[in-house]
Write a protein that holds these residues in place. Structure first.
Motif, PDB file in Angstrom:
ATOM      1  N   UNK A   1     -10.119  71.768 106.243  1.00 13.20           N
ATOM      2  CA  UNK A   1     -11.335  71.066 106.640  1.00 13.20           C
ATOM      3  C   UNK A   1     -10.944  69.628 106.947  1.00 13.20           C
ATOM      4  N   UNK A   2     -11.224  69.219 108.180  1.00 12.77           N
ATOM      5  CA  UNK A   2     -10.806  67.901 108.639  1.00 12.77           C
ATOM      6  C   UNK A   2     -12.009  67.179 109.235  1.00 12.77           C
ATOM      7  N   UNK A   3     -12.260  65.964 108.768  1.00 12.32           N
ATOM      8  CA  UNK A   3     -13.303  65.126 109.353  1.00 12.32           C
ATOM      9  C   UNK A   3     -12.596  64.047 110.164  1.00 12.32           C
ATOM     10  N   UNK A   4     -12.949  63.948 111.437  1.00 14.73           N
ATOM     11  CA  UNK A   4     -12.295  63.012 112.345  1.00 14.73           C
ATOM     12  C   UNK A   4     -13.315  61.994 112.832  1.00 14.73           C
ATOM     13  N   UNK A   5     -12.908  60.732 112.841  1.00  7.41           N
ATOM     14  CA  UNK A   5     -13.744  59.657 113.383  1.00  7.41           C
ATOM     15  C   UNK A   5     -12.946  58.991 114.498  1.00  7.41           C
ATOM     16  N   UNK A   6     -13.406  59.157 115.746  1.00  9.66           N
ATOM     17  CA  UNK A   6     -12.737  58.582 116.906  1.00  9.66           C
ATOM     18  C   UNK A   6     -13.310  57.210 117.215  1.00  9.66           C
ATOM     19  N   UNK A   7     -12.445  56.261 117.481  1.00  9.95           N
ATOM     20  CA  UNK A   7     -12.842  54.924 117.922  1.00  9.95           C
ATOM     21  C   UNK A   7     -12.360  54.790 119.360  1.00  9.95           C
ATOM     22  N   UNK A   8     -13.293  54.836 120.308  1.00  8.16           N
ATOM     23  CA  UNK A   8     -12.944  54.774 121.721  1.00  8.16           C
ATOM     24  C   UNK A   8     -13.579  53.555 122.368  1.00  8.16           C
ATOM     25  N   UNK A   9     -12.824  52.902 123.235  1.00 14.42           N
ATOM     26  CA  UNK A   9     -13.347  51.762 123.972  1.00 14.42           C
ATOM     27  C   UNK A   9     -14.374  52.194 124.999  1.00 14.42           C
ATOM     28  N   UNK A  10     -15.189  51.239 125.440  1.00  9.30           N
ATOM     29  CA  UNK A  10     -16.280  51.593 126.345  1.00  9.30           C
ATOM     30  C   UNK A  10     -15.802  51.975 127.745  1.00  9.30           C
ATOM     31  N   UNK A  11     -14.542  51.682 128.109  1.00 12.05           N
ATOM     32  CA  UNK A  11     -14.014  52.079 129.415  1.00 12.05           C
ATOM     33  C   UNK A  11     -13.130  53.322 129.339  1.00 12.05           C
ATOM     34  N   UNK A  12     -12.920  53.859 128.158  1.00 11.30           N
ATOM     35  CA  UNK A  12     -12.059  55.029 127.977  1.00 11.30           C
ATOM     36  C   UNK A  12     -12.881  56.292 128.238  1.00 11.30           C
ATOM     37  N   UNK A  13     -12.297  57.230 128.999  1.00  9.98           N
ATOM     38  CA  UNK A  13     -12.992  58.494 129.223  1.00  9.98           C
ATOM     39  C   UNK A  13     -13.074  59.257 127.906  1.00  9.98           C
ATOM     40  N   UNK A  14     -14.194  59.846 127.650  1.00  8.21           N
ATOM     41  CA  UNK A  14     -14.403  60.528 126.373  1.00  8.21           C
ATOM     42  C   UNK A  14     -14.079  62.012 126.499  1.00  8.21           C
ATOM     43  N   UNK A  15     -12.812  62.303 126.665  1.00  6.43           N
ATOM     44  CA  UNK A  15     -12.318  63.680 126.730  1.00  6.43           C
ATOM     45  C   UNK A  15     -12.021  64.134 125.302  1.00  6.43           C
ATOM     46  N   UNK A  16     -13.058  64.460 124.591  1.00 10.11           N
ATOM     47  CA  UNK A  16     -12.975  64.740 123.161  1.00 10.11           C
ATOM     48  C   UNK A  16     -12.037  65.909 122.878  1.00 10.11           C
ATOM     49  N   UNK A  17     -12.107  66.981 123.670  1.00  9.48           N
ATOM     50  CA  UNK A  17     -11.262  68.141 123.412  1.00  9.48           C
ATOM     51  C   UNK A  17      -9.780  67.798 123.511  1.00  9.48           C
ATOM     52  N   UNK A  18      -9.397  66.921 124.423  1.00 15.36           N
ATOM     53  CA  UNK A  18      -8.000  66.509 124.558  1.00 15.36           C
ATOM     54  C   UNK A  18      -7.575  65.700 123.331  1.00 15.36           C
ATOM     55  N   UNK A  19      -8.426  64.789 122.895  1.00 15.79           N
ATOM     56  CA  UNK A  19      -8.105  63.966 121.729  1.00 15.79           C
ATOM     57  C   UNK A  19      -7.989  64.813 120.458  1.00 15.79           C
ATOM     58  N   UNK A  20      -8.881  65.772 120.287  1.00 16.91           N
ATOM     59  CA  UNK A  20      -8.840  66.614 119.084  1.00 16.91           C
ATOM     60  C   UNK A  20      -7.544  67.419 119.032  1.00 16.91           C
ATOM     61  N   UNK A  21      -7.137  68.007 120.134  1.00 13.67           N
ATOM     62  CA  UNK A  21      -5.866  68.756 120.152  1.00 13.67           C
ATOM     63  C   UNK A  21      -4.692  67.853 119.789  1.00 13.67           C
TER      64      UNK A  21
END
Length: 74
Positions: A24-44
């Protein structure tokens, strides 16, 4: 998982809480406002980082169409 949009334009950072378990993993992403939010890529990428560091065991798939796959479903 949580996504926090930061005031800095190109921030890419994350925090991980394993909650005292191996699966069980809880992830908190901190992304800048100009960064594309490709969540699936970041999670992998985060999962691969956790497996390389030894915090998360490899998850070999018995039945898969992708040989050598080490990440399970999520």
């Amino acid at each position: 998982m949580n996504v926090v949009v930061t005031d800095e334009p190109y921030t890419k950072a994350y925090e991980v809480d394993m909650m005292g378990t191996d699966y069980i993993v809880k992830v908190k992403l901190h992304l800048g406002f100009k960064v594309t939010q490709e969540i699936n890529v970041y999670i992998r990428q985060i999962i691969h980082d956790l497996m390389e560091s030894g915090r998360l065991p490899k998850q070999p798939q018995k039945y898969t169409i992708t040989p050598g796959r080490e990440v399970g479903d999520f």
